[in-house]
Design a protein around this motif. Structure first.
Motif, short mmCIF file in Angstrom:
data_model
loop_
_atom_site.label_atom_id
_atom_site.label_comp_id
_atom_site.label_asym_id
_atom_site.label_seq_id
_atom_site.Cartn_x
_atom_site.Cartn_y
_atom_site.Cartn_z
N GLY A 1 38.31 75.21 60.16
CA GLY A 1 38.72 76.26 60.25
C GLY A 1 40.02 76.64 59.84
N ALA A 2 40.43 75.68 59.29
CA ALA A 2 41.22 75.49 59.28
C ALA A 2 42.42 76.49 57.64
CB ALA A 2 42.96 74.69 59.47
N THR A 3 41.30 76.21 56.70
CA THR A 3 41.68 76.74 55.32
C THR A 3 41.00 77.47 55.42
OG1 THR A 3 39.15 74.83 55.30
CG2 THR A 3 41.81 74.11 54.52
N GLN A 4 40.11 77.79 56.04
CA GLN A 4 39.25 79.85 56.19
C GLN A 4 40.47 80.26 56.66
OE1 GLN A 4 36.46 80.35 58.65
NE2 GLN A 4 34.99 81.97 57.19
N ALA A 5 40.82 80.03 58.15
CA ALA A 5 42.31 81.08 58.53
C ALA A 5 43.43 81.33 57.05
CB ALA A 5 42.80 80.21 59.29
N HIS B 1 35.18 75.66 51.69
CA HIS B 1 33.48 75.06 52.00
C HIS B 1 32.95 73.68 52.16
CE1 HIS B 1 32.83 79.56 49.82
NE2 HIS B 1 32.50 79.59 50.95
N ARG B 2 34.37 72.55 51.42
CA ARG B 2 33.87 71.04 51.33
C ARG B 2 33.88 70.35 52.31
NH1 ARG B 2 31.59 70.83 47.17
NH2 ARG B 2 32.45 70.16 44.65
N TRP B 3 34.52 71.27 53.55
CA TRP B 3 35.06 71.02 54.69
C TRP B 3 33.78 71.10 55.37
CZ3 TRP B 3 37.92 66.85 55.67
CH2 TRP B 3 39.07 67.15 54.92
N GLY C 1 32.14 61.03 52.06
CA GLY C 1 32.50 61.42 50.68
C GLY C 1 33.14 62.47 50.60
N LEU C 2 32.16 63.88 50.85
CA LEU C 2 32.31 65.35 50.49
C LEU C 2 34.17 65.61 51.79
CD1 LEU C 2 29.18 66.51 51.69
CD2 LEU C 2 30.38 66.87 49.63
N GLY C 3 33.94 65.04 52.19
CA GLY C 3 35.28 65.07 53.75
C GLY C 3 36.33 64.44 52.75
N LEU C 4 36.01 63.46 52.33
CA LEU C 4 37.29 62.40 51.39
C LEU C 4 37.37 63.31 50.10
CD1 LEU C 4 36.70 59.34 51.82
CD2 LEU C 4 38.38 60.22 52.56
N ALA C 5 36.24 64.44 49.28
CA ALA C 5 36.60 64.44 48.00
C ALA C 5 37.66 66.47 49.00
CB ALA C 5 35.00 65.68 47.69
N ALA C 6 37.06 66.71 49.92
CA ALA C 6 38.13 68.14 50.30
C ALA C 6 39.24 67.32 50.86
CB ALA C 6 37.36 68.79 52.19
N LEU C 7 39.14 66.06 51.17
CA LEU C 7 41.64 65.76 51.45
C LEU C 7 42.05 65.69 49.80
CD1 LEU C 7 43.09 64.85 53.80
CD2 LEU C 7 41.74 62.85 53.41
N ALA C 8 41.18 65.25 49.25
CA ALA C 8 41.68 64.95 47.50
C ALA C 8 41.86 66.68 46.48
CB ALA C 8 41.08 64.32 46.83
N HIS C 9 41.48 68.11 47.55
CA HIS C 9 41.20 68.70 46.79
C HIS C 9 40.23 69.24 45.64
CE1 HIS C 9 45.18 70.65 49.38
NE2 HIS C 9 44.66 69.07 49.62
N ALA D 1 41.20 78.60 45.89
CA ALA D 1 41.41 77.34 45.88
C ALA D 1 41.65 77.01 47.41
CB ALA D 1 42.91 76.93 45.39
N THR D 2 41.81 78.16 48.44
CA THR D 2 42.05 77.38 49.54
C THR D 2 40.21 77.19 50.31
OG1 THR D 2 43.71 77.50 49.84
CG2 THR D 2 42.88 77.53 51.87
N MET D 3 39.57 78.79 49.98
CA MET D 3 38.11 78.74 50.54
C MET D 3 36.86 78.01 49.58
SD MET D 3 36.89 80.50 52.18
CE MET D 3 35.18 81.20 52.77
N HIS D 4 37.23 77.07 48.45
CA HIS D 4 36.61 76.30 47.97
C HIS D 4 36.90 75.30 48.77
CE1 HIS D 4 34.76 73.57 45.03
NE2 HIS D 4 35.82 72.73 45.10
#
Length: 192
Positions: free
Chosen positions: A51-55, A143-145, A183-191, A137-140
């Motif tokens: 939600g935060a990244t979408q905003a 999507h990961r989150w 793993g997907l969450g960690l990928a989002a965390l690592a951008h 980039a933020t929208m990407h």
């Protein structure tokens, strides 16, 4: 309950207390319950990040639109100066003498003003593109989150099915799907 603080248990109450006190703990159910609680907690954190990244992406896109509008305004201003320059050039050609010289000076002034306006418009367009890129980039990341959250929700649903069916292979499926979600969450965390 009477006035002498005497409490009468029914037969069912006594049996429930007896089973609770003497029953062996259900380790399968306990592991599934703990796993579900952990997944729900991690999933809530992932959902917050989604939600935060979408905003943030929407705010960046808004900034891009504002810069684009300001650039458009500058280009309109540039066009107005070009029109005035054309009229002044025509005046300089058609009218001789002092007034013709005034038109010639206006032509030079408009040329100089257009250079500054053009630089400002191009800078605003570059700013708009930068905000747009940041939004993408933020929208990407959003999507990961969101993917991580969805996969953890699937893992929680599998945990419920595993608990109901008491199938050990479903329990391992829960762990596998959970690992994918984390793993997907960690990928989002690592951008990524």
């Amino acid at each position: 309950m009477s006035g002498a603080h005497f409490h009468v248990h029914g037969p069912h109450d006594h049996e429930v207390e007896h089973v609770a006190a003497h029953a062996a703990p259900d380790s399968f159910a306990g592991r599934i319950a703990v796993t579900t609680a952990i997944l729900a907690t991690v999933g809530a954190m992932f959902a917050y990040e989604a939600g935060a990244t979408q905003a943030a992406a929407m705010l960046f896109k808004n900034n891009a639109a504002i810069s684009k509008t300001e650039a458009s305004n500058q280009w309109n201003y540039y066009q107005a100066k070009s029109s005035k320059q054309n009229i002044a050039e025509l005046g300089a050609q058609l009218i001789a003498g002092e007034r013709g010289e005034k038109f010639a000076q206006d032509v030079e002034r408009y040329k100089n003003e257009k250079v500054d306006i053009q630089k400002k418009a191009e800078a605003l367009e570059a700013d708009s593109k930068a905000w747009d890129d940041k939004s993408e980039a933020t929208m990407h990341l959003h999507h990961r989150w969101a993917q991580a959250t969805t996969v953890l929700q699937v893992a929680i649903a599998l945990a419920a099915i595993a608990l109901l069916t008491r199938k050990r292979w479903l329990q391992y499926g829960v762990y596998g799907v959970s690992t994918l979600g984390v793993g997907l969450g960690l990928a989002a965390l690592a951008h990524l």
